[in-house]
Design a protein around this motif. Structure first.
Motif, PDB file in Angstrom:
ATOM      1  N   ASP A  60     -40.150  91.226 -75.072  1.00 48.69           N
ATOM      2  CA  ASP A  60     -38.656  91.195 -74.455  1.00 48.69           C
ATOM      3  C   ASP A  60     -38.679  89.978 -73.000  1.00 48.69           C
ATOM      4  OD1 ASP A  60     -35.860  90.999 -72.653  1.00 48.69           O
ATOM      5  OD2 ASP A  60     -36.138  93.504 -73.410  1.00 48.69           O
ATOM      6  N   LEU A  61     -37.887  88.720 -73.591  1.00 50.56           N
ATOM      7  CA  LEU A  61     -37.641  87.565 -72.765  1.00 50.56           C
ATOM      8  C   LEU A  61     -37.204  87.922 -71.131  1.00 50.56           C
ATOM      9  CD1 LEU A  61     -37.560  84.477 -71.817  1.00 50.56           C
ATOM     10  CD2 LEU A  61     -35.809  84.691 -73.103  1.00 50.56           C
ATOM     11  N   GLU A  62     -36.132  88.849 -71.883  1.00 52.24           N
ATOM     12  CA  GLU A  62     -35.098  89.598 -70.148  1.00 52.24           C
ATOM     13  C   GLU A  62     -36.016  90.107 -70.013  1.00 52.24           C
ATOM     14  OE1 GLU A  62     -32.868  87.722 -69.024  1.00 52.24           O
ATOM     15  OE2 GLU A  62     -32.889  86.698 -71.299  1.00 52.24           O
ATOM     16  N   SER A  63     -37.055  90.817 -69.956  1.00 53.21           N
ATOM     17  CA  SER A  63     -38.446  92.069 -69.290  1.00 53.21           C
ATOM     18  C   SER A  63     -38.335  91.123 -68.313  1.00 53.21           C
ATOM     19  CB  SER A  63     -38.393  92.925 -69.745  1.00 53.21           C
ATOM     20  OG  SER A  63     -39.467  94.000 -69.516  1.00 53.21           O
ATOM     21  N   GLN A  64     -39.911  89.453 -69.249  1.00 51.93           N
ATOM     22  CA  GLN A  64     -40.727  89.655 -68.248  1.00 51.93           C
ATOM     23  C   GLN A  64     -39.195  88.636 -67.599  1.00 51.93           C
ATOM     24  OE1 GLN A  64     -43.882  87.610 -69.588  1.00 51.93           O
ATOM     25  NE2 GLN A  64     -43.443  88.390 -71.824  1.00 51.93           N
ATOM     26  N   LYS A  65     -38.485  87.912 -67.365  1.00 55.72           N
ATOM     27  CA  LYS A  65     -37.811  87.294 -66.503  1.00 55.72           C
ATOM     28  C   LYS A  65     -37.172  88.397 -65.162  1.00 55.72           C
ATOM     29  CE  LYS A  65     -35.425  83.897 -69.127  1.00 55.72           C
ATOM     30  NZ  LYS A  65     -33.694  83.073 -69.726  1.00 55.72           N
ATOM     31  N   ALA A  66     -36.717  89.306 -65.308  1.00 56.09           N
ATOM     32  CA  ALA A  66     -36.591  90.456 -64.389  1.00 56.09           C
ATOM     33  C   ALA A  66     -37.728  90.662 -63.543  1.00 56.09           C
ATOM     34  CB  ALA A  66     -35.670  91.991 -65.460  1.00 56.09           C
ATOM     35  N   ALA A  67     -39.099  90.735 -64.064  1.00 59.27           N
ATOM     36  CA  ALA A  67     -40.245  91.000 -63.254  1.00 59.27           C
ATOM     37  C   ALA A  67     -40.243  90.396 -62.409  1.00 59.27           C
ATOM     38  CB  ALA A  67     -41.324  91.287 -64.515  1.00 59.27           C
ATOM     39  N   ILE A  68     -40.230  88.704 -63.392  1.00 57.02           N
ATOM     40  CA  ILE A  68     -40.849  87.295 -62.481  1.00 57.02           C
ATOM     41  C   ILE A  68     -39.841  86.797 -61.449  1.00 57.02           C
ATOM     42  CG2 ILE A  68     -41.383  84.875 -62.511  1.00 57.02           C
ATOM     43  CD1 ILE A  68     -42.312  85.824 -65.781  1.00 57.02           C
ATOM     44  N   VAL A 117     -44.077  82.386 -70.755  1.00 54.35           N
ATOM     45  CA  VAL A 117     -44.392  80.425 -70.375  1.00 54.35           C
ATOM     46  C   VAL A 117     -43.033  80.367 -70.243  1.00 54.35           C
ATOM     47  CG1 VAL A 117     -44.763  78.673 -71.409  1.00 54.35           C
ATOM     48  CG2 VAL A 117     -46.534  80.259 -71.733  1.00 54.35           C
ATOM     49  N   MET A 118     -42.193  80.731 -70.822  1.00 50.66           N
ATOM     50  CA  MET A 118     -40.106  80.278 -70.791  1.00 50.66           C
ATOM     51  C   MET A 118     -40.392  80.908 -69.602  1.00 50.66           C
ATOM     52  SD  MET A 118     -36.880  80.993 -73.099  1.00 50.66           S
ATOM     53  CE  MET A 118     -37.837  78.880 -74.245  1.00 50.66           C
ATOM     54  N   ALA A 119     -40.552  81.770 -69.091  1.00 50.58           N
ATOM     55  CA  ALA A 119     -39.571  83.328 -67.864  1.00 50.58           C
ATOM     56  C   ALA A 119     -40.673  82.435 -66.238  1.00 50.58           C
ATOM     57  CB  ALA A 119     -40.262  84.269 -68.160  1.00 50.58           C
ATOM     58  N   THR A 120     -41.930  81.841 -66.790  1.00 51.32           N
ATOM     59  CA  THR A 120     -42.752  81.612 -65.720  1.00 51.32           C
ATOM     60  C   THR A 120     -42.870  80.162 -65.176  1.00 51.32           C
ATOM     61  OG1 THR A 120     -44.293  81.368 -66.705  1.00 51.32           O
ATOM     62  CG2 THR A 120     -44.278  83.175 -65.648  1.00 51.32           C
ATOM     63  N   MET A 121     -42.169  79.384 -66.136  1.00 50.19           N
ATOM     64  CA  MET A 121     -42.175  77.389 -66.016  1.00 50.19           C
ATOM     65  C   MET A 121     -41.709  77.626 -65.606  1.00 50.19           C
ATOM     66  SD  MET A 121     -44.171  75.666 -67.901  1.00 50.19           S
ATOM     67  CE  MET A 121     -44.870  75.433 -68.861  1.00 50.19           C
ATOM     68  N   PRO A 122     -40.152  77.734 -64.635  1.00 48.69           N
ATOM     69  CA  PRO A 122     -39.361  77.429 -64.105  1.00 48.69           C
ATOM     70  C   PRO A 122     -40.076  77.155 -62.307  1.00 48.69           C
ATOM     71  CG  PRO A 122     -37.888  78.552 -65.646  1.00 48.69           C
ATOM     72  CD  PRO A 122     -39.416  78.528 -66.288  1.00 48.69           C
ATOM     73  N   HIS A 123     -40.812  78.831 -62.275  1.00 49.08           N
ATOM     74  CA  HIS A 123     -41.547  78.683 -60.877  1.00 49.08           C
ATOM     75  C   HIS A 123     -42.130  78.467 -60.810  1.00 49.08           C
ATOM     76  CE1 HIS A 123     -38.191  81.928 -60.982  1.00 49.08           C
ATOM     77  NE2 HIS A 123     -39.189  82.446 -61.511  1.00 49.08           N
TER      78      HIS A 123
END
Length: 224
Positions: A60-68, A117-123
């Motif tokens: 779940d992309l949104e789940s990963q984004k929220a965690a990060i 990768v998508m969720a962490t790349m901006p950071h």
């Protein structure tokens, strides 16, 4: 001592937990992401303020984004991420395969990696960060009808492509490729094979390399 921040998927046991343990011992802050909230909380309690339990679903992309986002809010930034979560198959080969199990595995082993990768790349861009991917010996050779192996071939190919992409901001990508590891991935214990700690040491070796050195792949095999 380093105060860098590392996000790990599949962190509740095996390679993920071992890597978290070694990273904390070397001064890193770790974000522990997995579905098993109880295991994550126990592990985070062991590490004290150096860790944050982040229960969620890797598919779940949104789940990963929220965690990060929660982890970065605590640490102030992200220096590295380890897309480690993975699953195998109960049926070997093509004809004997379970199509629904294939879909679940691809959701974890392929899409889950992409979402990390998508969720962490901006950071990671902000800190010329480092991406680690768990590959496999099964992604470096051909195994009769192995759909699992094919999912790891994806990881190896994507990891190389990602290394090229991350050069644009001074980042690095490393595929950690172990042979058989003694984890809960297998039904029977494998005491004479690699241990999770062996893979964790490889991960930290890559992270600790001088910024001039891109360690693109570390391939580990048991001696037995």
């Amino acid at each position: 001592m380093s105060t860098k921040a590392l996000f790990i998927t599949g962190a509740s046991s095996g390679i993920g937990a071992a890597t978290a343990r070694l990273a904390v011992a070397q001064g890193w802050q770790v974000g522990l992401f997995a579905r098993s909230e109880d295991k994550l909380e126990a592990l985070a309690a062991e590490f004290g303020d150096k860790a944050m339990a982040l229960p969620g679903d890797v598919t779940d992309l949104e789940s990963q984004k929220a965690a990060i986002a929660a982890f970065v809010d605590k640490t102030g930034g992200l220096d590295a991420a380890f897309a480690n979560a993975g699953m195998g198959l109960s049926g070997a080969g093509t004809e004997a395969g379970d199509s629904e199990e294939w879909e679940r595995m691809i959701g974890v082993n392929v899409m889950g990696v992409l979402w990390t990768v998508m969720a962490t790349m901006p950071h990671l861009k902000k800190r010329s960060g480092h991406m680690l991917l768990t590959g496999s010996a099964a992604g470096r050779r051909h195994i009769s009808g192995s759909v699992y192996g094919a999912s790891k071939w994806f990881v190896h190919g994507y990891g190389g492509n990602l290394s090229e992409e991350m050069k644009a901001f001074g980042g690095r990508c490393t595929v950690i490729a172990p042979g058989m590891v003694n984890t809960a991935f297998f039904d029977e214990p494998k005491p004479d094979k690699l241990q999770p700690e062996d893979v964790a040491r490889a991960a930290l070796f890559a992270l600790d390399a001088d910024p001039r050195c891109a360690t693109n792949e570390i391939f580990l095999m048991p001696t037995q």
